[in-house]
Design a protein around this motif. Sequence first.
Motif, PDB file in Angstrom:
ATOM      1  N   LEU A  87       0.828  -1.208   0.000  1.00  0.00           N
ATOM      2  CA  LEU A  87       0.000   0.000   0.000  1.00  0.00           C
ATOM      3  C   LEU A  87       0.863   1.259   0.000  1.00  0.00           C
ATOM      4  CD1 LEU A  87      -2.775  -0.977   2.581  1.00  0.00           C
ATOM      5  CD2 LEU A  87      -3.071  -0.645   0.121  1.00  0.00           C
ATOM      6  N   THR A  88       2.005   1.194   0.674  1.00  0.00           N
ATOM      7  CA  THR A  88       2.925   2.337   0.682  1.00  0.00           C
ATOM      8  C   THR A  88       3.505   2.569  -0.708  1.00  0.00           C
ATOM      9  OG1 THR A  88       3.489   1.868   2.987  1.00  0.00           O
ATOM     10  CG2 THR A  88       4.995   3.284   1.762  1.00  0.00           C
ATOM     11  N   LEU A  89       3.867   1.501  -1.410  1.00  0.00           N
ATOM     12  CA  LEU A  89       4.342   1.635  -2.790  1.00  0.00           C
ATOM     13  C   LEU A  89       3.283   2.279  -3.674  1.00  0.00           C
ATOM     14  CD1 LEU A  89       6.223  -1.744  -3.450  1.00  0.00           C
ATOM     15  CD2 LEU A  89       7.227   0.539  -3.218  1.00  0.00           C
ATOM     16  N   LEU A  90       2.045   1.876  -3.489  1.00  0.00           N
ATOM     17  CA  LEU A  90       0.948   2.457  -4.266  1.00  0.00           C
ATOM     18  C   LEU A  90       0.820   3.948  -3.985  1.00  0.00           C
ATOM     19  CD1 LEU A  90      -1.595   2.324  -6.027  1.00  0.00           C
ATOM     20  CD2 LEU A  90      -2.843   1.476  -4.039  1.00  0.00           C
ATOM     21  N   ALA A  91       0.937   4.338  -2.732  1.00  0.00           N
ATOM     22  CA  ALA A  91       0.826   5.751  -2.380  1.00  0.00           C
ATOM     23  C   ALA A  91       2.009   6.558  -2.910  1.00  0.00           C
ATOM     24  CB  ALA A  91       0.733   5.906  -0.855  1.00  0.00           C
ATOM     25  N   VAL A  92       3.208   5.985  -2.857  1.00  0.00           N
ATOM     26  CA  VAL A  92       4.394   6.677  -3.361  1.00  0.00           C
ATOM     27  C   VAL A  92       4.318   6.824  -4.881  1.00  0.00           C
ATOM     28  CG1 VAL A  92       6.891   6.439  -3.676  1.00  0.00           C
ATOM     29  CG2 VAL A  92       5.877   6.048  -1.435  1.00  0.00           C
ATOM     30  N   TRP A  93       3.752   5.837  -5.563  1.00  0.00           N
ATOM     31  CA  TRP A  93       3.590   5.914  -7.017  1.00  0.00           C
ATOM     32  C   TRP A  93       2.740   7.126  -7.419  1.00  0.00           C
ATOM     33  CZ3 TRP A  93      -1.008   4.751  -9.962  1.00  0.00           C
ATOM     34  CH2 TRP A  93      -0.791   4.678 -11.345  1.00  0.00           C
ATOM     35  N   GLY A  94       1.737   7.470  -6.612  1.00  0.00           N
ATOM     36  CA  GLY A  94       0.890   8.621  -6.914  1.00  0.00           C
ATOM     37  C   GLY A  94       1.280   9.858  -6.152  1.00  0.00           C
ATOM     38  N   VAL A  95       2.569  10.181  -6.145  1.00  0.00           N
ATOM     39  CA  VAL A  95       3.075  11.291  -5.337  1.00  0.00           C
ATOM     40  C   VAL A  95       3.138  12.591  -6.132  1.00  0.00           C
ATOM     41  CG1 VAL A  95       5.559  11.102  -5.873  1.00  0.00           C
ATOM     42  CG2 VAL A  95       4.815  11.705  -3.533  1.00  0.00           C
ATOM     43  N   GLY A  96       2.489  12.638  -7.290  1.00  0.00           N
ATOM     44  CA  GLY A  96       2.578  13.817  -8.151  1.00  0.00           C
ATOM     45  C   GLY A  96       2.083  15.092  -7.512  1.00  0.00           C
ATOM     46  N   ASP A  97       1.083  15.002  -6.629  1.00  0.00           N
ATOM     47  CA  ASP A  97       0.576  16.217  -5.988  1.00  0.00           C
ATOM     48  C   ASP A  97       1.631  16.873  -5.114  1.00  0.00           C
ATOM     49  OD1 ASP A  97       0.467  13.947  -4.360  1.00  0.00           O
ATOM     50  OD2 ASP A  97      -1.129  14.791  -3.098  1.00  0.00           O
ATOM     51  N   LEU A  98       2.335  16.069  -4.318  1.00  0.00           N
ATOM     52  CA  LEU A  98       3.396  16.635  -3.484  1.00  0.00           C
ATOM     53  C   LEU A  98       4.564  17.128  -4.316  1.00  0.00           C
ATOM     54  CD1 LEU A  98       3.570  14.243  -0.392  1.00  0.00           C
ATOM     55  CD2 LEU A  98       2.393  16.419  -0.633  1.00  0.00           C
ATOM     56  N   MET A  99       4.855  16.442  -5.413  1.00  0.00           N
ATOM     57  CA  MET A  99       5.947  16.876  -6.283  1.00  0.00           C
ATOM     58  C   MET A  99       5.712  18.295  -6.777  1.00  0.00           C
ATOM     59  SD  MET A  99       6.763  15.650 -10.132  1.00  0.00           S
ATOM     60  CE  MET A  99       5.284  16.560 -10.606  1.00  0.00           C
ATOM     61  N   VAL A 100       4.491  18.594  -7.224  1.00  0.00           N
ATOM     62  CA  VAL A 100       4.170  19.928  -7.740  1.00  0.00           C
ATOM     63  C   VAL A 100       4.283  20.974  -6.635  1.00  0.00           C
ATOM     64  CG1 VAL A 100       2.329  21.343  -8.725  1.00  0.00           C
ATOM     65  CG2 VAL A 100       2.723  19.033  -9.596  1.00  0.00           C
ATOM     66  N   ILE A 101       3.774  20.642  -5.450  1.00  0.00           N
ATOM     67  CA  ILE A 101       3.848  21.590  -4.328  1.00  0.00           C
ATOM     68  C   ILE A 101       5.293  21.876  -3.947  1.00  0.00           C
ATOM     69  CG2 ILE A 101       3.309  21.877  -1.878  1.00  0.00           C
ATOM     70  CD1 ILE A 101       0.752  20.277  -2.392  1.00  0.00           C
ATOM     71  N   PHE A 102       6.115  20.834  -3.865  1.00  0.00           N
ATOM     72  CA  PHE A 102       7.512  21.033  -3.491  1.00  0.00           C
ATOM     73  C   PHE A 102       8.285  21.769  -4.594  1.00  0.00           C
ATOM     74  CE2 PHE A 102       7.054  17.339  -0.435  1.00  0.00           C
ATOM     75  CZ  PHE A 102       7.205  18.135   0.683  1.00  0.00           C
ATOM     76  N   MET A 103       7.955  21.491  -5.842  1.00  0.00           N
ATOM     77  CA  MET A 103       8.635  22.214  -6.925  1.00  0.00           C
ATOM     78  C   MET A 103       8.380  23.713  -6.824  1.00  0.00           C
ATOM     79  SD  MET A 103       8.158  19.880 -10.336  1.00  0.00           S
ATOM     80  CE  MET A 103       8.719  21.265 -11.326  1.00  0.00           C
ATOM     81  N   ALA A 104       7.130  24.090  -6.562  1.00  0.00           N
ATOM     82  CA  ALA A 104       6.813  25.512  -6.420  1.00  0.00           C
ATOM     83  C   ALA A 104       7.576  26.128  -5.255  1.00  0.00           C
ATOM     84  CB  ALA A 104       5.304  25.682  -6.228  1.00  0.00           C
ATOM     85  N   ALA A 105       7.691  25.395  -4.147  1.00  0.00           N
ATOM     86  CA  ALA A 105       8.423  25.920  -2.990  1.00  0.00           C
ATOM     87  C   ALA A 105       9.915  26.021  -3.280  1.00  0.00           C
ATOM     88  CB  ALA A 105       8.176  25.023  -1.778  1.00  0.00           C
ATOM     89  N   LEU A 106      10.472  25.019  -3.953  1.00  0.00           N
ATOM     90  CA  LEU A 106      11.911  25.025  -4.244  1.00  0.00           C
ATOM     91  C   LEU A 106      12.290  26.148  -5.203  1.00  0.00           C
ATOM     92  CD1 LEU A 106      12.386  21.170  -4.617  1.00  0.00           C
ATOM     93  CD2 LEU A 106      13.380  22.608  -2.834  1.00  0.00           C
ATOM     94  N   LEU A 107      11.419  26.434  -6.141  1.00  0.00           N
ATOM     95  CA  LEU A 107      11.713  27.505  -7.092  1.00  0.00           C
ATOM     96  C   LEU A 107      11.628  28.889  -6.454  1.00  0.00           C
ATOM     97  CD1 LEU A 107       9.832  26.146 -10.232  1.00  0.00           C
ATOM     98  CD2 LEU A 107      12.300  26.233  -9.865  1.00  0.00           C
ATOM     99  N   ASP A 108      11.002  28.976  -5.277  1.00  0.00           N
ATOM    100  CA  ASP A 108      10.895  30.260  -4.577  1.00  0.00           C
ATOM    101  C   ASP A 108      12.053  30.513  -3.615  1.00  0.00           C
ATOM    102  OD1 ASP A 108       8.648  31.251  -5.762  1.00  0.00           O
ATOM    103  OD2 ASP A 108       7.250  30.483  -4.252  1.00  0.00           O
ATOM    104  N   VAL A 109      12.933  29.532  -3.429  1.00  0.00           N
ATOM    105  CA  VAL A 109      14.084  29.743  -2.546  1.00  0.00           C
ATOM    106  C   VAL A 109      15.027  30.769  -3.194  1.00  0.00           C
ATOM    107  CG1 VAL A 109      16.055  28.665  -1.410  1.00  0.00           C
ATOM    108  CG2 VAL A 109      13.908  27.405  -1.634  1.00  0.00           C
ATOM    109  N   PRO A 110      15.396  31.835  -2.480  1.00  0.00           N
ATOM    110  CA  PRO A 110      16.264  32.868  -3.074  1.00  0.00           C
ATOM    111  C   PRO A 110      17.603  32.294  -3.547  1.00  0.00           C
ATOM    112  CG  PRO A 110      15.306  33.643  -1.014  1.00  0.00           C
ATOM    113  CD  PRO A 110      14.988  32.178  -1.112  1.00  0.00           C
ATOM    114  N   LYS A 111      17.964  32.552  -4.775  1.00  0.00           N
ATOM    115  CA  LYS A 111      19.229  32.055  -5.319  1.00  0.00           C
ATOM    116  C   LYS A 111      20.429  32.702  -4.649  1.00  0.00           C
ATOM    117  CE  LYS A 111      17.298  30.914  -9.856  1.00  0.00           C
ATOM    118  NZ  LYS A 111      17.386  31.134 -11.325  1.00  0.00           N
TER     119      LYS A 111
END
Length: 313
Positions: A165-189
């Motif tokens: 069940l954990t593998l199944l949940a990790v496979w559908g991790v696209g929602d968190l990926m998008v949220i983290f990408m937005a946060a990472l791109l906002d970190v001051p260079k």
Amino acid sequence: MTTHTLRAKRRRSALRAAAFMSPWLIGFSVFFAYPLLSTVYFSFMEYDGFKEPVFNGLENWSYVFSAYPAFWPAMGNTLWLVMVLVSCRVVFGLGVGLLITRIRTGTGVFRTLFYLPYLAPPVAATLAFVFLLNPGTGPVNTILADLGLPAPGWFNDPAWSKPALTLLAVWGVGDLMVIFMAALLDVPKEQYEAAELDGASAWQRFRFVTLPNISPIVMFAVVTGVIQTMQHYTQPLVAGKVASGIIGNSGQQFEPGYPDKSTLTLPQLVHNLGFQRFDYGAACVVALVLFALAMACTTLLIRRRGGLLQAGD
């Protein structure tokens, strides 16, 4: 301005504020306060949905905690999923987000490939995973056997059902990926550049620059993940039902939790008690336990983050 005029003005202000808040107040009362109070009320009643409820004191609570054999396995499975599944999803989602923000070509393609599994309907995704992880004919175990590696029983083995069940949940991790990408791109260079000038390694830049900047998003992901996992119902139910060989609408009675109660969660227990056994009093007890557990975990996480922020300051 007289006292009467001041009171009238305050009354008008209060009425105006209440009018603006009325949509929220109505929604809160109808969809939260009334169901919660009703659940508390029926937890002290003997009620099957047909006859008039009869007060029975703490009998429902005593039955759930001491006489009902499925409660503690369901509690243990739910807590296991909260700790392991949520941690894996957050770590994997953050890792994929970091990877995609670092690559220079094909970002859109990789972002789409990782996000698409999240859009798959839960039932269809679970059916696909049960087929892929079938211990006898599934392609995953076939490949493992060809490589000379041990082939787990997955959804047919109590020791491997929750990792599956954990593998199944990790496979559908696209929602968190998008949220983290937005946060990472906002970190001051500029902070990364300053850290590089100070000779910070990649791990030190991640620890002292990236994590402090995205910590509110990490906390958001953890809290929402805990709440969602507390409501984990569809995937374990479908996985257990399909792995056991029982097909829907076949007329066969199915007790959730196959195999050996290893996929049984508290939301499944609420449904089983309330809509299969028609024991609404015991179902309300389990629902209240689930509510209290979710509130306790959420409060602990928020207080923990507040303590860390004060320590950092």
